[in-house]
Scaffold this motif. Sequence first.
Motif, PDB file in Angstrom:
ATOM      1  N   HIS A  25       0.818  -1.215   0.000  1.00  0.00           N
ATOM      2  CA  HIS A  25       0.000   0.000   0.000  1.00  0.00           C
ATOM      3  C   HIS A  25       0.850   1.264   0.000  1.00  0.00           C
ATOM      4  N   ARG A  26       2.092   1.178   0.462  1.00  0.00           N
ATOM      5  CA  ARG A  26       2.957   2.360   0.511  1.00  0.00           C
ATOM      6  C   ARG A  26       3.314   2.865  -0.883  1.00  0.00           C
ATOM      7  N   LEU A  27       3.187   1.995  -1.885  1.00  0.00           N
ATOM      8  CA  LEU A  27       3.458   2.422  -3.255  1.00  0.00           C
ATOM      9  C   LEU A  27       2.499   3.510  -3.704  1.00  0.00           C
ATOM     10  N   LEU A  28       1.337   3.594  -3.063  1.00  0.00           N
ATOM     11  CA  LEU A  28       0.363   4.625  -3.410  1.00  0.00           C
ATOM     12  C   LEU A  28       0.874   6.022  -3.073  1.00  0.00           C
ATOM     13  N   ASP A  29       1.905   6.102  -2.223  1.00  0.00           N
ATOM     14  CA  ASP A  29       2.451   7.402  -1.848  1.00  0.00           C
ATOM     15  C   ASP A  29       3.368   7.975  -2.926  1.00  0.00           C
ATOM     16  N   ALA A  30       3.797   7.145  -3.889  1.00  0.00           N
ATOM     17  CA  ALA A  30       4.677   7.622  -4.958  1.00  0.00           C
ATOM     18  C   ALA A  30       3.968   8.712  -5.750  1.00  0.00           C
ATOM     19  N   GLY A  31       4.597   9.880  -5.825  1.00  0.00           N
ATOM     20  CA  GLY A  31       3.970  11.014  -6.496  1.00  0.00           C
ATOM     21  C   GLY A  31       2.975  11.750  -5.638  1.00  0.00           C
ATOM     22  N   ASN A  32       2.756  11.264  -4.419  1.00  0.00           N
ATOM     23  CA  ASN A  32       1.829  11.905  -3.471  1.00  0.00           C
ATOM     24  C   ASN A  32       2.524  12.092  -2.127  1.00  0.00           C
ATOM     25  N   GLY A  33       3.626  12.799  -2.173  1.00  0.00           N
ATOM     26  CA  GLY A  33       4.410  13.040  -0.961  1.00  0.00           C
ATOM     27  C   GLY A  33       5.685  12.231  -0.892  1.00  0.00           C
ATOM     28  N   ALA A  34       5.873  11.271  -1.808  1.00  0.00           N
ATOM     29  CA  ALA A  34       7.075  10.444  -1.814  1.00  0.00           C
ATOM     30  C   ALA A  34       7.671  10.404  -3.218  1.00  0.00           C
ATOM     31  N   THR A  35       8.992  10.381  -3.272  1.00  0.00           N
ATOM     32  CA  THR A  35       9.727  10.346  -4.538  1.00  0.00           C
ATOM     33  C   THR A  35      10.301   8.955  -4.754  1.00  0.00           C
ATOM     34  N   VAL A  36      10.243   8.494  -6.002  1.00  0.00           N
ATOM     35  CA  VAL A  36      10.786   7.192  -6.354  1.00  0.00           C
ATOM     36  C   VAL A  36      12.273   7.340  -6.691  1.00  0.00           C
ATOM     37  N   LEU A  37      13.094   6.522  -6.051  1.00  0.00           N
ATOM     38  CA  LEU A  37      14.526   6.482  -6.341  1.00  0.00           C
ATOM     39  C   LEU A  37      14.892   5.107  -6.878  1.00  0.00           C
ATOM     40  N   ARG A  38      15.901   5.082  -7.726  1.00  0.00           N
ATOM     41  CA  ARG A  38      16.421   3.810  -8.222  1.00  0.00           C
ATOM     42  C   ARG A  38      17.903   3.727  -7.891  1.00  0.00           C
ATOM     43  N   LEU A  39      18.282   2.646  -7.208  1.00  0.00           N
ATOM     44  CA  LEU A  39      19.681   2.394  -6.859  1.00  0.00           C
ATOM     45  C   LEU A  39      20.217   1.331  -7.808  1.00  0.00           C
ATOM     46  N   THR A  40      21.175   1.713  -8.643  1.00  0.00           N
ATOM     47  CA  THR A  40      21.804   0.772  -9.580  1.00  0.00           C
ATOM     48  C   THR A  40      23.064   0.217  -8.933  1.00  0.00           C
ATOM     49  N   PRO A  41      23.142  -1.104  -8.719  1.00  0.00           N
ATOM     50  CA  PRO A  41      24.239  -1.658  -7.933  1.00  0.00           C
ATOM     51  C   PRO A  41      25.569  -1.690  -8.689  1.00  0.00           C
ATOM     52  N   ALA A  42      26.636  -1.427  -7.954  1.00  0.00           N
ATOM     53  CA  ALA A  42      28.001  -1.620  -8.454  1.00  0.00           C
ATOM     54  C   ALA A  42      28.642  -2.815  -7.761  1.00  0.00           C
ATOM     55  N   SER A  43      28.285  -3.015  -6.491  1.00  0.00           N
ATOM     56  CA  SER A  43      28.832  -4.139  -5.729  1.00  0.00           C
ATOM     57  C   SER A  43      27.909  -4.435  -4.565  1.00  0.00           C
ATOM     58  N   LEU A  44      28.028  -5.654  -4.032  1.00  0.00           N
ATOM     59  CA  LEU A  44      27.233  -6.072  -2.878  1.00  0.00           C
ATOM     60  C   LEU A  44      28.132  -6.810  -1.902  1.00  0.00           C
ATOM     61  N   VAL A  45      27.791  -6.734  -0.626  1.00  0.00           N
ATOM     62  CA  VAL A  45      28.494  -7.462   0.424  1.00  0.00           C
ATOM     63  C   VAL A  45      27.470  -8.093   1.344  1.00  0.00           C
ATOM     64  N   VAL A  46      27.639  -9.381   1.622  1.00  0.00           N
ATOM     65  CA  VAL A  46      26.772 -10.071   2.575  1.00  0.00           C
ATOM     66  C   VAL A  46      27.624 -10.504   3.752  1.00  0.00           C
ATOM     67  N   ALA A  47      27.101 -10.329   4.967  1.00  0.00           N
ATOM     68  CA  ALA A  47      27.821 -10.697   6.182  1.00  0.00           C
ATOM     69  C   ALA A  47      26.868 -11.373   7.144  1.00  0.00           C
TER      70      ALA A  47
END
Length: 256
Positions: A123-145
């Motif tokens: 339901h939080r997706l409904l906030d996109a464009g209505n008080g919330a901005t959509v960002l996209r993070l394009t990965p360069a690297s990942l680390v798991v610990a």
Amino acid sequence: MSDTETRRPPAPHPAERARTIAARSGPAALLPQSGTRTSPLLHHVHPCGTTVLLLPDSHPLVATLWQTPRAEATAMLEIADQAPVPLREPTRGLLWITGWVQALDGTAARDEVLAVADAKPDHRLLDAGNGATVLRLTPASLVVADAEGTSSLRPEQFASAQPDPFCGSEDHWLRHLEIAHPDVVSQLARHLPDQLKGGNVRPLGLDRYGLRLRVEELDSDHDVRIAFSRPVDTPKELGAELRRLMGCPFLTQRSV
């Protein structure tokens, strides 16, 4: 040192563990290269590692990204893997995704929201464009610990793996084990190393390779993996391995 102390049982590949943490979608924090740590309103990691986030329109990072057309900023997203039962130290593992974050609007933002909604409605997706901005993070690297170790991953390694087949039911199963079947936990605890017997034993994790127990002692915690005889993929196979584990499991320990 004995073989059971030095030989580690089979465990999921780091990329599989990373995909599992991403699929569980635990608490997250965004750490821009310039800025302060913040919790996004929503985050979703696609199988390729690209991540969609929602931030309030008023967030300073949003303002920074809109100041220059097509601007990108370096950022890291930290996702915590939380144990499904209440533990003294609830974090079982961490996934860090580092890359470039970009603010989206118009068709690009709408397409990302629809893609997330198809994969995992929220339901939080409904906030996109209505008080919330959509960002996209394009990965360069990942680390798991986690208790299995710390590993760096390339985005293509992450994309080629699959989440653990039990990650969607693990929480319910482990809570049920702790509440309704403490006798099973006690039987498993009989196979702990002698130096850990007497601690408070809790169910910690389940994956296709085995079970994990957390032993809480007065001043330290220890994670113990009890391996299945072979990887399992179905509830029927899982039940058979759990019955086998009431016999003589193969285990090692790792302190955390």
